[in-house]
Write a protein that holds these residues in place. Structure first.
Motif, PDB file in Angstrom:
ATOM      1  N   VAL A  40     -15.548  66.644   0.863  1.00 24.24           N
ATOM      2  CA  VAL A  40     -16.809  65.927   0.705  1.00 24.24           C
ATOM      3  C   VAL A  40     -16.546  64.456   0.429  1.00 24.24           C
ATOM      4  N   GLU A  41     -17.193  63.589   1.193  1.00 24.79           N
ATOM      5  CA  GLU A  41     -17.070  62.147   0.999  1.00 24.79           C
ATOM      6  C   GLU A  41     -18.325  61.543   0.385  1.00 24.79           C
ATOM      7  N   CYS A  42     -19.481  62.077   0.733  1.00 27.87           N
ATOM      8  CA  CYS A  42     -20.757  61.582   0.211  1.00 27.87           C
ATOM      9  C   CYS A  42     -21.633  62.771  -0.140  1.00 27.87           C
ATOM     10  N   ARG A  43     -22.455  62.580  -1.169  1.00 27.36           N
ATOM     11  CA  ARG A  43     -23.326  63.667  -1.599  1.00 27.36           C
ATOM     12  C   ARG A  43     -24.634  63.056  -2.057  1.00 27.36           C
ATOM     13  N   GLY A  44     -25.730  63.766  -1.771  1.00 26.78           N
ATOM     14  CA  GLY A  44     -27.044  63.317  -2.208  1.00 26.78           C
ATOM     15  C   GLY A  44     -27.603  64.262  -3.257  1.00 26.78           C
ATOM     16  N   ILE A  45     -28.285  63.684  -4.228  1.00 29.85           N
ATOM     17  CA  ILE A  45     -28.949  64.477  -5.265  1.00 29.85           C
ATOM     18  C   ILE A  45     -30.440  64.483  -4.931  1.00 29.85           C
ATOM     19  N   SER A  46     -31.019  65.653  -4.777  1.00 30.03           N
ATOM     20  CA  SER A  46     -32.436  65.766  -4.422  1.00 30.03           C
ATOM     21  C   SER A  46     -33.222  66.345  -5.597  1.00 30.03           C
ATOM     22  N   HIS A  47     -34.536  66.436  -5.400  1.00 22.01           N
ATOM     23  CA  HIS A  47     -35.391  66.995  -6.446  1.00 22.01           C
ATOM     24  C   HIS A  47     -34.999  68.428  -6.796  1.00 22.01           C
ATOM     25  N   SER A  48     -34.529  69.195  -5.812  1.00 16.70           N
ATOM     26  CA  SER A  48     -34.138  70.578  -6.110  1.00 16.70           C
ATOM     27  C   SER A  48     -32.903  70.630  -7.001  1.00 16.70           C
ATOM     28  N   ASP A  49     -31.975  69.683  -6.843  1.00 14.10           N
ATOM     29  CA  ASP A  49     -30.811  69.614  -7.737  1.00 14.10           C
ATOM     30  C   ASP A  49     -31.251  69.313  -9.169  1.00 14.10           C
ATOM     31  N   VAL A  50     -32.187  68.386  -9.307  1.00 14.66           N
ATOM     32  CA  VAL A  50     -32.687  68.030 -10.636  1.00 14.66           C
ATOM     33  C   VAL A  50     -33.349  69.237 -11.292  1.00 14.66           C
ATOM     34  N   ARG A  51     -34.143  69.981 -10.532  1.00 14.21           N
ATOM     35  CA  ARG A  51     -34.801  71.167 -11.087  1.00 14.21           C
ATOM     36  C   ARG A  51     -33.792  72.235 -11.500  1.00 14.21           C
ATOM     37  N   LEU A  52     -32.724  72.397 -10.706  1.00 12.11           N
ATOM     38  CA  LEU A  52     -31.682  73.358 -11.084  1.00 12.11           C
ATOM     39  C   LEU A  52     -31.006  72.935 -12.383  1.00 12.11           C
ATOM     40  N   VAL A  53     -30.619  71.653 -12.485  1.00 11.72           N
ATOM     41  CA  VAL A  53     -29.943  71.156 -13.690  1.00 11.72           C
ATOM     42  C   VAL A  53     -30.866  71.241 -14.903  1.00 11.72           C
ATOM     43  N   ASP A  54     -32.155  71.022 -14.688  1.00 16.25           N
ATOM     44  CA  ASP A  54     -33.103  71.114 -15.800  1.00 16.25           C
ATOM     45  C   ASP A  54     -33.399  72.558 -16.193  1.00 16.25           C
ATOM     46  N   GLY A  55     -32.931  73.526 -15.411  1.00 18.06           N
ATOM     47  CA  GLY A  55     -33.135  74.934 -15.731  1.00 18.06           C
ATOM     48  C   GLY A  55     -34.501  75.467 -15.340  1.00 18.06           C
ATOM     49  N   GLU A  56     -35.242  74.715 -14.514  1.00  9.85           N
ATOM     50  CA  GLU A  56     -36.591  75.117 -14.139  1.00  9.85           C
ATOM     51  C   GLU A  56     -36.631  76.363 -13.256  1.00  9.85           C
ATOM     52  N   TRP A  57     -35.559  76.636 -12.546  1.00  6.71           N
ATOM     53  CA  TRP A  57     -35.545  77.765 -11.609  1.00  6.71           C
ATOM     54  C   TRP A  57     -34.668  78.921 -12.084  1.00  6.71           C
ATOM     55  N   GLY A  58     -34.302  78.919 -13.350  1.00  8.70           N
ATOM     56  CA  GLY A  58     -33.508  80.012 -13.890  1.00  8.70           C
ATOM     57  C   GLY A  58     -32.163  79.543 -14.399  1.00  8.70           C
ATOM     58  N   ASP A  59     -31.378  80.501 -14.858  1.00 12.79           N
ATOM     59  CA  ASP A  59     -30.067  80.234 -15.449  1.00 12.79           C
ATOM     60  C   ASP A  59     -28.992  80.441 -14.387  1.00 12.79           C
ATOM     61  N   PHE A  60     -28.608  79.347 -13.738  1.00 12.82           N
ATOM     62  CA  PHE A  60     -27.584  79.389 -12.695  1.00 12.82           C
ATOM     63  C   PHE A  60     -26.389  78.531 -13.084  1.00 12.82           C
ATOM     64  N   PHE A  61     -26.034  78.561 -14.343  1.00 14.08           N
ATOM     65  CA  PHE A  61     -25.016  77.646 -14.854  1.00 14.08           C
ATOM     66  C   PHE A  61     -23.647  78.292 -14.906  1.00 14.08           C
ATOM     67  N   PRO A  62     -22.599  77.488 -14.704  1.00 15.38           N
ATOM     68  CA  PRO A  62     -22.629  76.060 -14.430  1.00 15.38           C
ATOM     69  C   PRO A  62     -23.165  75.790 -13.017  1.00 15.38           C
ATOM     70  N   VAL A  63     -23.806  74.631 -12.847  1.00 17.15           N
ATOM     71  CA  VAL A  63     -24.345  74.236 -11.554  1.00 17.15           C
ATOM     72  C   VAL A  63     -23.778  72.867 -11.187  1.00 17.15           C
TER      73      VAL A  63
END
Length: 88
Positions: A40-63
């Motif tokens: 991977v050379e470049c990566r984008g952070i989207s709203h779905s990544d933020v929701r995952l990190v915030d735990g809004e969609w369940g416990d998928f940690f580490p993420v």
């Protein structure tokens, strides 16, 4: 990487909801015939990544946020090594 051993992935991950990102390392399993390993050379952070990190969609940690990537194929058999690829 040592020949015959799974590749080690180094990334930044949240280990709990709303936790800061911190270094995280894990080994990849064996690649299936239709899978490739991408440097991977470049990566984008989207709203779905933020929701995952915030735990809004369940416990998928580490993420590891950043599922939108661009890089080069470095292994596997589905796409030739050296091919530039992107995933959304």
């Amino acid at each position: 990487m040592i020949a015959g051993e799974p590749a080690a992935v180094r990334a930044w991950a949240a280990r709990a909801a709303r936790a800061p990102l911190e270094p995280f390392e894990f080994a990849l399993g064996e690649l299936a015939a239709d899978e490739v390993e991408v440097a991977v050379e470049c990566r984008g952070i989207s709203h779905s990544d933020v929701r995952l990190v915030d735990g809004e969609w369940g416990d998928f940690f580490p993420v590891v946020p950043g599922h939108e990537i661009v890089g080069n194929v470095v292994g596997g058999g589905a796409i030739p090594v050296g091919t530039r690829v992107g995933f959304g």
